[in-house]
Scaffold this active site. Structure first.
Site, short mmCIF file in Angstrom:
data_model
loop_
_atom_site.label_atom_id
_atom_site.label_comp_id
_atom_site.label_asym_id
_atom_site.label_seq_id
_atom_site.Cartn_x
_atom_site.Cartn_y
_atom_site.Cartn_z
N ALA A 124 0.70 -1.25 0.11
CA ALA A 124 0.04 -0.12 0.11
C ALA A 124 0.85 1.20 -0.12
O ALA A 124 1.19 1.53 0.98
CB ALA A 124 -0.94 -0.02 1.29
N THR A 126 0.34 4.10 -2.69
CA THR A 126 -0.61 5.34 -3.32
C THR A 126 -1.66 5.55 -2.17
O THR A 126 -2.37 4.66 -1.86
CB THR A 126 -0.99 4.75 -4.58
N GLY A 129 -4.13 11.63 -2.35
CA GLY A 129 -3.35 12.62 -2.55
C GLY A 129 -1.92 12.37 -2.86
O GLY A 129 -1.01 13.68 -2.90
N PHE A 156 -6.03 2.67 -5.06
CA PHE A 156 -5.45 1.87 -6.15
C PHE A 156 -4.59 0.51 -5.85
O PHE A 156 -3.40 0.22 -6.46
CB PHE A 156 -4.58 2.58 -7.16
N GLU A 244 10.54 -4.34 -9.29
CA GLU A 244 8.98 -3.99 -9.77
C GLU A 244 8.78 -3.36 -11.08
O GLU A 244 8.03 -3.86 -11.88
CB GLU A 244 8.46 -3.06 -8.77
N GLN A 281 -0.83 -4.91 -48.48
CA GLN A 281 0.56 -4.60 -48.15
C GLN A 281 0.77 -3.32 -47.00
O GLN A 281 1.68 -3.86 -45.81
CB GLN A 281 1.35 -3.57 -49.12
N GLY A 341 -10.36 -5.13 -37.50
CA GLY A 341 -11.44 -4.45 -37.81
C GLY A 341 -12.49 -4.26 -36.57
O GLY A 341 -12.44 -4.20 -35.23
N ASN A 368 5.31 6.96 -16.43
CA ASN A 368 6.56 7.04 -17.39
C ASN A 368 7.22 8.26 -17.52
O ASN A 368 8.30 8.58 -17.82
CB ASN A 368 5.96 6.52 -18.95
N GLU A 369 6.03 9.45 -17.43
CA GLU A 369 7.03 10.74 -16.79
C GLU A 369 8.00 10.55 -15.82
O GLU A 369 9.11 11.15 -16.20
CB GLU A 369 5.61 11.73 -16.68
#
Length: 382
Positions: A124, A126, A129, A156, A244, A281, A341, A368-369
């Protein structure tokens, strides 16, 4: 090309695990997605077969397996579905904290149950805030004579609904300066007074993975459940986050490979204008581009795994692998859905689930930032 760290014993593991999953997971996975949970019976079957924390010492139920075993297990779980990430989190993210920083008494109390499936774990970090900025966590643990009084909320949390042990990142010294020096890790057991589960969260994807809020209201935790030393928690987290993030990259590449496999099969079978979609193609170029990028990603990832297995400091490379592979998995999911499709948008087709599950990989284990900021720092730009 086969990675250098993959030996005959790893291939034997892959074969046996795949056979196990074909019997015990693939037929039921859609139902698990509907139920929003992986049944405890599956965890126990994994434990019986030795697929939970095989890297642990024999005295705790493992067999001292190398990280190559973890790679195989995570890849094969990903082939079933990204919703099985809670197993990799237990095996290779949470339990390593208990093994690395636990006392002998703590290890005897918890580790054997982690290998049998009796004990499912979560971590735990996260909060509502505080996400990637771990120093900003507000959950506090006030020490009394023989207990910590824990107060705060987490969100989360993977495995949060059904976890038996939760490793909680909290502040034992809220006034510490700098703030990260006040962080500690405390293990909270499921029946702890004052510890409750909030709602199981409704997510865009990863439906079979139980993700929830955790609430601590004057939760009374024995001081013997402190993991390691007070004030050292932030450093423990930094030490373990390398693995991780590597686990996330392993899953991302395995997901890319699975989606290409599905799509190549589909375009060969699907007809349009009197011929297979594979003969156009545009289809060939799209798949050729994706195959190339996935193989490049796999090569870099394998090299990083080998360095990690040799205990090298590969924080920069892991950060590179994590952001690049998780951006790639989003791209591959989108392109492969397009090549399916209209059918690609139908829930009965696996590619639709893969499309839903892919985006969050770029968010968890550090966005990723944040990965790019770490890389920049390692480049001497900060």
């Amino acid at each position: 090309m086969k990675a250098g760290y993959i030996k005959e014993e790893h291939e034997i593991l892959r074969k046996s695990l795949r056979q196990f999953l074909e019997k015990e997971a693939y037929p039921y996975f859609k139902e698990w997605e509907k139920q929003k949970a992986i049944p405890r019976s599956f965890w126990k079957k994994l434990g019986q077969q030795g697929y939970l924390c095989p890297w642990l010492d024999e005295e705790y139920g493992g067999f001292n397996a190398d990280f190559g075993y973890s790679v195989i297990i995570n890849e094969e779980m990903e082939r079933v579905g990204t919703g099985l990430i809670g197993i990799g989190l237990h095996n290779d993210i949470v339990v390593p904290y208990l093994s690395a920083y636990g006392t002998e008494d703590q290890k005897k109390r918890w580790l054997s149950k982690c290998t049998t499936g009796e004990c499912v774990t979560a971590i735990a970090m996260t909060e509502p805030g505080a996400g990637s900025d771990l120093a900003a966590v507000k959950t506090s643990a006030q020490k009394t004579e023989d207990h910590y009084i824990l107060n705060g909320e987490k969100t989360f949390i993977t495995n949060g609904t059904y976890a038996d042990l939760v490793l909680v990142v909290c502040k034992t010294d809220p006034k510490a300066s700098p703030a990260h020096k006040g962080i500690s890790l405390i293990v909270v057991e499921k029946d702890t007074p004052g510890f409750t589960r909030g709602k199981q969260l409704e997510k865009v994807g990863l439906h079979s993975q139980d993700t929830s809020e955790l609430i601590f209201e004057d939760a009374k935790v024995p001081t013997s459940n402190l993991l390691g030393k007070e004030g050292e928690g932030f450093y423990y987290l930094m030490n373990q986050l390398q693995q991780e993030r590597l686990i996330v990259g392993i899953g991302a590449i395995a997901a890319c490979e699975r989606m290409l496999e599905l799509t190549i099969q589909y375009v060969k079978e699907r007809q349009a204008f009197g011929r297979s979609i594979a003969s156009f193609q545009n289809t060939q170029f799209k798949l050729a581009e994706m195959q190339t990028e996935v193989e490049i990603g796999r090569t870099f990832l394998d090299r990083t795994i080998e360095a990690h297995m040799q205990a090298e400091d590969v924080v920069k490379q892991v950060s590179m692998a994590k952001w690049w592979t998780t951006e790639l998995v989003k791209k591959v999911a989108l392109e492969c859905m397009q090549l399916h499709g209209g059918y690609g948008y139908m829930e009965e087709y696996e590619i639709a689930r893969r499309f839903r599950d892919a985006p969050v990989t770029a968010i968890y284990a550090g966005t990723n930032e944040v990965m790019k900021s770490i890389i920049a720092k390692k480049m001497g730009l900060v």
